[in-house]
Design a protein around this motif. Structure first.
Motif, PDB file in Angstrom:
ATOM      1  N   GLU A 185     -20.701  -8.204 -15.826  1.00 42.87           N
ATOM      2  CA  GLU A 185     -21.546  -7.116 -14.704  1.00 42.87           C
ATOM      3  C   GLU A 185     -21.149  -7.427 -13.927  1.00 42.87           C
ATOM      4  O   GLU A 185     -21.790  -7.979 -13.162  1.00 42.87           O
ATOM      5  N   VAL A 186     -20.826  -6.814 -12.478  1.00 45.87           N
ATOM      6  CA  VAL A 186     -20.569  -6.397 -11.460  1.00 45.87           C
ATOM      7  C   VAL A 186     -20.852  -4.708 -10.953  1.00 45.87           C
ATOM      8  O   VAL A 186     -20.064  -4.501 -10.982  1.00 45.87           O
ATOM      9  N   ASP A 197     -15.249  -8.052 -22.068  1.00 52.87           N
ATOM     10  CA  ASP A 197     -15.408  -6.785 -21.597  1.00 52.87           C
ATOM     11  C   ASP A 197     -16.065  -6.999 -19.466  1.00 52.87           C
ATOM     12  O   ASP A 197     -17.037  -8.112 -18.851  1.00 52.87           O
ATOM     13  N   LEU A 198     -15.290  -6.446 -18.814  1.00 50.35           N
ATOM     14  CA  LEU A 198     -15.153  -6.488 -17.352  1.00 50.35           C
ATOM     15  C   LEU A 198     -15.940  -5.171 -17.011  1.00 50.35           C
ATOM     16  O   LEU A 198     -15.320  -4.186 -17.151  1.00 50.35           O
ATOM     17  N   ALA A 199     -16.945  -5.383 -16.289  1.00 44.22           N
ATOM     18  CA  ALA A 199     -18.029  -4.018 -16.371  1.00 44.22           C
ATOM     19  C   ALA A 199     -18.232  -3.857 -14.966  1.00 44.22           C
ATOM     20  O   ALA A 199     -19.508  -4.210 -14.534  1.00 44.22           O
ATOM     21  N   SER A 215     -17.511  -0.913 -18.063  1.00 45.91           N
ATOM     22  CA  SER A 215     -18.249  -0.216 -16.687  1.00 45.91           C
ATOM     23  C   SER A 215     -19.775  -0.527 -16.905  1.00 45.91           C
ATOM     24  O   SER A 215     -19.808  -0.427 -17.738  1.00 45.91           O
ATOM     25  N   ILE A 216     -20.175  -0.530 -15.909  1.00 45.89           N
ATOM     26  CA  ILE A 216     -22.230  -0.427 -15.965  1.00 45.89           C
ATOM     27  C   ILE A 216     -22.103   0.734 -16.477  1.00 45.89           C
ATOM     28  O   ILE A 216     -23.207   0.670 -17.115  1.00 45.89           O
ATOM     29  N   GLN A 263     -12.262 -10.927  -9.546  1.00 44.94           N
ATOM     30  CA  GLN A 263     -12.668 -10.906 -10.869  1.00 44.94           C
ATOM     31  C   GLN A 263     -11.243 -11.074 -12.788  1.00 44.94           C
ATOM     32  O   GLN A 263     -11.713 -11.644 -13.156  1.00 44.94           O
ATOM     33  N   MET A 264     -10.626 -10.567 -12.182  1.00 42.33           N
ATOM     34  CA  MET A 264      -9.017 -10.406 -12.888  1.00 42.33           C
ATOM     35  C   MET A 264      -9.246 -11.699 -13.413  1.00 42.33           C
ATOM     36  O   MET A 264      -8.584 -12.073 -14.602  1.00 42.33           O
TER      37      MET A 264
END
Ligand code: NDP
Ligand code: 8X3
Length: 252
Positions: free
Chosen positions: A236-237, A179-181, A139-140, A219-220
């Protein structure tokens, strides 16, 4: 044989959207979450397109996680992508007003749960090797502090560092880790965070344009299907309409 994706927290939000996204590309799905009726409904929606295996699973239970992985049916055993998505925030009040059990629940789910699933699937992912992918949903909040984030943000900072450290140890195996944030995305996240306060959830998303679950699922899928020689370390999105704010100053 189809590629297999294992998604935790598939009963809602990002996980549910990811199930649809991977199904759209013909992947076989292992879908897990605690709410059986939602898993069954999702299976009913997708099972005419792709192979679906559902598991009622609380990621906090390490023995149940290991059993779930050990007992995957033959066609679902060769997991190529793990989407470590199950997670939650609780108690958006200041830290000093939050019950200890809420902190424990976030740590048990976002940290211990994610670690449990990763540990159980690592041998499989290493066996797949080149192109295997772990997408850890951070996460952000893991990077940027804000009031009321306390243990939630800290748990997502763990996700970031764990992802980076995994990359070091998986060097040479071909397994990728991201790490998808995401930033603010409209799902059931705020409903859960506020203990079921639908008005608070509606108010947060009103009058702006949050990310959607489908945005994150895209994104995944993108991360999981990059050419095998590419690893996105961290993505980071945020919504375009979300940004940082000024430092808070305490004045007399
Ligand atoms: P939702 O509340 O819509 O979905 C959360 C999912 O996590 C549900 O499927 C829930 O399933 C599952 N889950 C929660 N606890 C457990 C548990 N103990 N065991 C297994 N599954 C569990 O929220 P999102 O889709 O938004 O959240 C998904 C992830 O994205 C979380 O990790 C969250 O922290 C993160 N995130 C969310 C953002 C947002 O703004 N929405 C932004 C950044 C990150 P069930 O209750 O059936 O078990
Ligand atoms: C949740 C996103 O913006 O509430 O991880 O921190 S935000």
């Amino acid at each position: 044989m189809s590629d297999v994706v294992f998604i935790t927290g598939a009963t809602s939000g990002f996980g549910r959207a990811a199930a649809h996204r991977f199904a759209g590309a013909g992947w076989s799905l292992v879908l897990s979450g605690r709410r059986d009726e939602r898993l069954e409904a999702l299976k009913a929606e997708l099972a005419d397109k792709v192979a679906v295996h559902t598991i009622v699973l609380d990621v906090r239970d390490d023995e149940a996680v290991q059993r779930a992985v050990d007992s995957l049916p033959e066609d679902f055993k060769r997991v190529r992508t793990l989407v470590n998505n199950a997670g939650l925030a609780l108690a958006p009040q200041p830290a000093q007003k939050v019950a200890l059990k809420d902190w424990h629940t976030m740590i048990d789910t976002n940290v211990t749960g994610l670690v449990n699933v990763t540990h159980a699937l690592l041998p499989t992912l290493i066996g797949v090797g080149e192109g295997a992918t772990i997408v850890n949903v951070g996460s952000i909040a893991g990077q940027w502090p804000y009031p009321g984030s306390h243990v939630y943000g800290a748990s997502k900072a763990f996700v970031q560092q764990f992802s980076y450290n995994l990359r070091c140890d998986l060097q040479g195996t071909g397994v990728r880790v991201t790490d998808l944030a995401p930033g603010m995305a409209e799902t059931e996240f705020t409903l859960v965070r506020t203990g079921g306060d639908q008005t608070a959830s509606d108010n947060l998303y009103r009058g702006t344009t949050a990310l959607t679950a489908e945005d994150i699922a895209e994104q995944m899928f993108y991360i999981a299907t990059l050419p095998a020689h590419i690893n996105f370390n961290r993505v980071e999105v945020m919504p375009t309409r979300q940004a940082w704010s000024a430092f808070a100053i305490d004045r007399d």
